[in-house]
Design a protein around this motif. Structure first.
Motif, PDB file in Angstrom:
ATOM      1  N   TYR A   6      -5.227 -10.384  -8.334  1.00 45.03           N
ATOM      2  CA  TYR A   6      -5.526  -9.276  -7.388  1.00 45.03           C
ATOM      3  C   TYR A   6      -5.990 -10.111  -6.225  1.00 45.03           C
ATOM      4  O   TYR A   6      -6.824 -11.072  -6.005  1.00 45.03           O
ATOM      5  CB  TYR A   6      -6.512  -8.592  -8.086  1.00 45.03           C
ATOM      6  CG  TYR A   6      -5.866  -7.569  -8.994  1.00 45.03           C
ATOM      7  CD1 TYR A   6      -5.314  -6.358  -8.589  1.00 45.03           C
ATOM      8  CD2 TYR A   6      -6.034  -8.057 -10.293  1.00 45.03           C
ATOM      9  CE1 TYR A   6      -4.635  -5.701  -9.627  1.00 45.03           C
ATOM     10  CE2 TYR A   6      -5.312  -7.185 -11.261  1.00 45.03           C
ATOM     11  CZ  TYR A   6      -4.753  -5.945 -10.963  1.00 45.03           C
ATOM     12  OH  TYR A   6      -4.175  -5.096 -11.866  1.00 45.03           O
TER      13      TYR A   6
ATOM     14  N   THR B 148      -0.612  -2.003  -5.998  1.00 49.85           N
ATOM     15  CA  THR B 148      -1.435  -1.867  -7.222  1.00 49.85           C
ATOM     16  C   THR B 148      -2.180  -0.371  -7.146  1.00 49.85           C
ATOM     17  O   THR B 148      -2.520  -0.269  -6.020  1.00 49.85           O
ATOM     18  CB  THR B 148      -2.111  -2.918  -7.604  1.00 49.85           C
ATOM     19  OG1 THR B 148      -2.875  -2.536  -8.796  1.00 49.85           O
ATOM     20  CG2 THR B 148      -3.102  -3.270  -6.662  1.00 49.85           C
ATOM     21  N   HIS B 149      -2.480   0.289  -8.303  1.00 49.12           N
ATOM     22  CA  HIS B 149      -3.351   1.304  -8.200  1.00 49.12           C
ATOM     23  C   HIS B 149      -4.753   0.950  -8.300  1.00 49.12           C
ATOM     24  O   HIS B 149      -5.679   1.946  -8.150  1.00 49.12           O
ATOM     25  CB  HIS B 149      -3.025   2.276  -9.375  1.00 49.12           C
ATOM     26  CG  HIS B 149      -1.448   2.845  -9.472  1.00 49.12           C
ATOM     27  ND1 HIS B 149      -1.229   3.728  -8.077  1.00 49.12           N
ATOM     28  CD2 HIS B 149      -0.285   2.907 -10.077  1.00 49.12           C
ATOM     29  CE1 HIS B 149       0.018   4.246  -8.364  1.00 49.12           C
ATOM     30  NE2 HIS B 149       0.633   3.442  -9.414  1.00 49.12           N
ATOM     31  N   LYS B 150      -4.993  -0.116  -8.499  1.00 44.47           N
ATOM     32  CA  LYS B 150      -6.525  -0.689  -8.801  1.00 44.47           C
ATOM     33  C   LYS B 150      -7.102  -0.139  -7.589  1.00 44.47           C
ATOM     34  O   LYS B 150      -6.729  -0.625  -6.351  1.00 44.47           O
ATOM     35  CB  LYS B 150      -6.341  -2.169  -8.983  1.00 44.47           C
ATOM     36  CG  LYS B 150      -7.658  -2.675  -9.166  1.00 44.47           C
ATOM     37  CD  LYS B 150      -7.783  -4.154  -9.737  1.00 44.47           C
ATOM     38  CE  LYS B 150      -9.194  -4.797  -9.708  1.00 44.47           C
ATOM     39  NZ  LYS B 150      -9.799  -4.030 -10.790  1.00 44.47           N
TER      40      LYS B 150
ATOM     41  N   TYR C  84      -6.720  -2.982  -3.266  1.00 42.91           N
ATOM     42  CA  TYR C  84      -6.405  -4.314  -3.517  1.00 42.91           C
ATOM     43  C   TYR C  84      -4.828  -4.345  -3.469  1.00 42.91           C
ATOM     44  O   TYR C  84      -3.903  -3.393  -3.492  1.00 42.91           O
ATOM     45  CB  TYR C  84      -6.637  -4.651  -5.311  1.00 42.91           C
ATOM     46  CG  TYR C  84      -7.999  -4.677  -5.511  1.00 42.91           C
ATOM     47  CD1 TYR C  84      -8.563  -6.207  -5.645  1.00 42.91           C
ATOM     48  CD2 TYR C  84      -8.798  -3.669  -5.853  1.00 42.91           C
ATOM     49  CE1 TYR C  84      -9.836  -6.162  -5.994  1.00 42.91           C
ATOM     50  CE2 TYR C  84     -10.104  -3.979  -6.171  1.00 42.91           C
ATOM     51  CZ  TYR C  84     -10.556  -5.254  -6.273  1.00 42.91           C
ATOM     52  OH  TYR C  84     -11.902  -5.409  -6.822  1.00 42.91           O
ATOM     53  N   TRP C  85      -4.198  -5.415  -3.405  1.00 42.36           N
ATOM     54  CA  TRP C  85      -2.800  -5.813  -3.848  1.00 42.36           C
ATOM     55  C   TRP C  85      -2.923  -6.793  -4.981  1.00 42.36           C
ATOM     56  O   TRP C  85      -3.749  -7.438  -5.062  1.00 42.36           O
ATOM     57  CB  TRP C  85      -2.080  -6.520  -2.429  1.00 42.36           C
ATOM     58  CG  TRP C  85      -2.076  -5.433  -1.350  1.00 42.36           C
ATOM     59  CD1 TRP C  85      -3.017  -5.023  -0.377  1.00 42.36           C
ATOM     60  CD2 TRP C  85      -0.684  -4.717  -0.889  1.00 42.36           C
ATOM     61  NE1 TRP C  85      -2.262  -4.363   0.671  1.00 42.36           N
ATOM     62  CE2 TRP C  85      -1.088  -4.089   0.149  1.00 42.36           C
ATOM     63  CE3 TRP C  85       0.501  -4.582  -1.267  1.00 42.36           C
ATOM     64  CZ2 TRP C  85       0.060  -3.140   0.752  1.00 42.36           C
ATOM     65  CZ3 TRP C  85       1.556  -3.901  -0.975  1.00 42.36           C
ATOM     66  CH2 TRP C  85       1.296  -2.982   0.127  1.00 42.36           C
ATOM     67  N   LYS C  86      -1.605  -7.007  -5.417  1.00 43.55           N
ATOM     68  CA  LYS C  86      -1.451  -7.903  -6.525  1.00 43.55           C
ATOM     69  C   LYS C  86      -0.333  -8.866  -6.289  1.00 43.55           C
ATOM     70  O   LYS C  86       0.470  -8.460  -5.641  1.00 43.55           O
ATOM     71  CB  LYS C  86      -1.191  -6.962  -7.857  1.00 43.55           C
ATOM     72  CG  LYS C  86      -0.880  -7.915  -9.032  1.00 43.55           C
ATOM     73  CD  LYS C  86      -1.191  -7.114 -10.259  1.00 43.55           C
ATOM     74  CE  LYS C  86       0.147  -6.361 -10.507  1.00 43.55           C
ATOM     75  NZ  LYS C  86       0.271  -5.687 -11.738  1.00 43.55           N
TER      76      LYS C  86
ATOM     77  N   SER D 186       3.001 -10.621  -6.824  1.00 44.18           N
ATOM     78  CA  SER D 186       4.397 -10.543  -7.690  1.00 44.18           C
ATOM     79  C   SER D 186       4.560 -11.585  -8.707  1.00 44.18           C
ATOM     80  O   SER D 186       3.879 -12.641  -8.612  1.00 44.18           O
ATOM     81  CB  SER D 186       5.453 -10.685  -6.664  1.00 44.18           C
ATOM     82  OG  SER D 186       5.607 -12.148  -6.236  1.00 44.18           O
TER      83      SER D 186
ATOM     84  N   ASN E 204       2.870 -15.424  -8.652  1.00 44.43           N
ATOM     85  CA  ASN E 204       1.620 -15.485  -9.414  1.00 44.43           C
ATOM     86  C   ASN E 204       1.143 -16.856  -9.764  1.00 44.43           C
ATOM     87  O   ASN E 204       0.022 -17.103  -9.577  1.00 44.43           O
ATOM     88  CB  ASN E 204       1.851 -14.452 -10.866  1.00 44.43           C
ATOM     89  CG  ASN E 204       0.682 -14.653 -11.682  1.00 44.43           C
ATOM     90  OD1 ASN E 204       0.509 -15.660 -12.275  1.00 44.43           O
ATOM     91  ND2 ASN E 204      -0.079 -13.698 -11.970  1.00 44.43           N
TER      92      ASN E 204
ATOM     93  N   ASP F 196      -2.899 -11.469 -14.423  1.00 47.15           N
ATOM     94  CA  ASP F 196      -2.616 -11.076 -13.129  1.00 47.15           C
ATOM     95  C   ASP F 196      -3.428 -11.590 -11.932  1.00 47.15           C
ATOM     96  O   ASP F 196      -4.659 -11.988 -12.242  1.00 47.15           O
ATOM     97  CB  ASP F 196      -2.667  -9.397 -13.146  1.00 47.15           C
ATOM     98  CG  ASP F 196      -1.630  -8.811 -13.770  1.00 47.15           C
ATOM     99  OD1 ASP F 196      -0.630  -9.147 -13.717  1.00 47.15           O
ATOM    100  OD2 ASP F 196      -2.052  -7.725 -14.406  1.00 47.15           O
TER     101      ASP F 196
END
Length: 402
Positions: free
Chosen positions: A266, A344-346, A227-229, A231, A235, A264
């Motif tokens: 994603y 993101t670390h997700k 994933y990316w998130k 900013s 948002n 957030d």
């Protein structure tokens, strides 16, 4: 070493294992139940890594097991959240057709909604942009008001708390290793004797099933979701959830935008063929022996090209590059810029069941059983959404405590 004895043993402490235990306690309050989890805590893998979306079920045909439990499961999950003070939000979802070629699929989705009793309606561009101002104009759009997002870790914690209070034993670090007798399983925490066993081991369900002489025609192949998130500045551009109309030439849904319960947003996930069942990084979590076996299976799938696997592999692996990922997201949200997407670390793993004989990906839930065990071989999305209703189906399939 002493043998621990229970009426029921459940292998796997994810959401499916927890809700199976919950349903067992509902049907047989005095039964002794143990949950064996290979990790030192719950929610390390799929159940703790999902986005917490409660799907409405519009993607599934009425003849599938997924359709039979998805919408009902979502309603039950929200009722459980209401009863236990767990945060959720019925935020709705827009499904966007980005080309005229997708219009037949739009009609199929609307038929699924009608067949499955799902609230969904076609919306025009004016309503689309009232709901999601940043969405692409598209060729058509569907609005599903009952899609929700929930605090999925809180669901897991509450279920564990309640099950513990009812006497369910949790054995952590208890990786299943061998079937020592028809009713005794060896683990790293000792031996467990059972009257009946439920295999809810997720990405390892096939390996557990093989101890019972099952899953001969199947293997689980992992696909990585990164994933990316958005900013903080970008948002607000997404109000709830924007999903694509499925590409009928490919087996997975594709990149979408989801506002989760934390607020957030994603973007993702991918479905990149992975080198291991816990391969969350590029190489992290990959083990040589496992990677070689999975690599061989992926090579076979590539050669057979069932489910258009070659196109899937090329398309998804390319999404490691940010510009390719961005281009996929811009089909739904054209104003999205590269600087709007932050790392993101997700990451998650979808363990997808593959039929070894045909090479096809199995897209529905699959069960196999013995006299004293039932094995859930393909507990993929929407398993979290469905889990309370899915647990009922699992017990009914086993023939236990009807």
């Amino acid at each position: 070493m002493d043998v621990k004895t229970y009426d029921y043993v459940i292998v796997g402490g994810g959401i499916v294992g927890l809700t199976v235990a919950n349903e067992l306690k509902r049907r047989a309050p005095r039964a002794s139940i143990a949950i064996l989890e290979k990790e030192a805590r719950l929610g390390v893998h799929a159940s703790g890594r999902n986005s917490g979306v409660l799907h409405c079920g519009i993607y599934y045909g009425a003849d599938t097991r997924k359709a039979k439990v998805c919408a009902d499961g979502a309603r039950r999950m929200m009722a459980y959240a209401d009863a236990n003070g767990i945060a959720y939000r019925k935020s709705g979802k827009v499904i966007l057709a980005t080309s005229e070629a997708q219009l037949p699929t739009v009609e199929r989705l609307m038929k699924n909604a009608a067949d499955n009793g799902i609230s969904a309606r076609r919306i025009d561009r004016q309503e689309l942009h009232a709901l999601e101002p940043a969405a692409a104009d598209g060729a058509a759009a569907i609005y599903c008001p009952d899609t929700a997002v929930i605090d999925s870790p809180a669901v897991m914690m509450k279920l564990r708390e309640q099950l513990t209070a009812q006497g369910v034993a949790f054995h952590l670090g208890a990786a299943a290793e061998a079937l020592k007798s028809p009713n005794t399983f060896a683990t790293r925490q000792g031996d467990f004797s059972f009257g009946y066993l439920f295999n809810c081991a997720g990405a390892y369900a096939d390996t557990v099933a093989r101890h019972f002489g099952l899953a001969a025609d199947y293997t689980l192949v992992p696909f990585k979701g990164i994933y990316w998130k958005l900013s903080p500045e970008a948002n607000p551009m997404i109000h709830s959830n924007i999903y694509p109309v499925p590409d009928v030439s490919l087996p997975f849904l594709g990149v979408h935008l989801t506002r989760v319960i934390s607020g957030d947003v994603y973007i993702g996930p991918t479905a990149i063929p992975a080198l291991g069942r816990e391969n969350y990084g590029i190489l992290k979590g990959a083990r040589l022996g496992e990677a070689m076996g999975i690599g061989w299976q992926l090579a076979q799938m590539y050669w057979r090209n069932q489910n258009n696997f070659r196109l899937l592999a090329h398309t998804e692996i390319a999404k490691y590059r940010k510009e390719v990922f961005l281009k996929a997201a811009q089909k739904l949200c054209p104003s999205l810029r590269a600087e709007d997407m932050v790392p993101t670390h997700k990451a998650g793993i979808r363990p997808q069941l593959v039929n070894r004989k045909s090479g096809k990906l199995e897209m529905d839930y699959i069960f196999e059983r013995t006299e004293n065990s039932l094995h859930v071989l393909n507990a993929i999305s929407p398993a979290f959404t469905s889990s309370f209703a899915f647990a009922e189906m699992i017990l009914d399939e086993s023939g236990m405590l009807r």
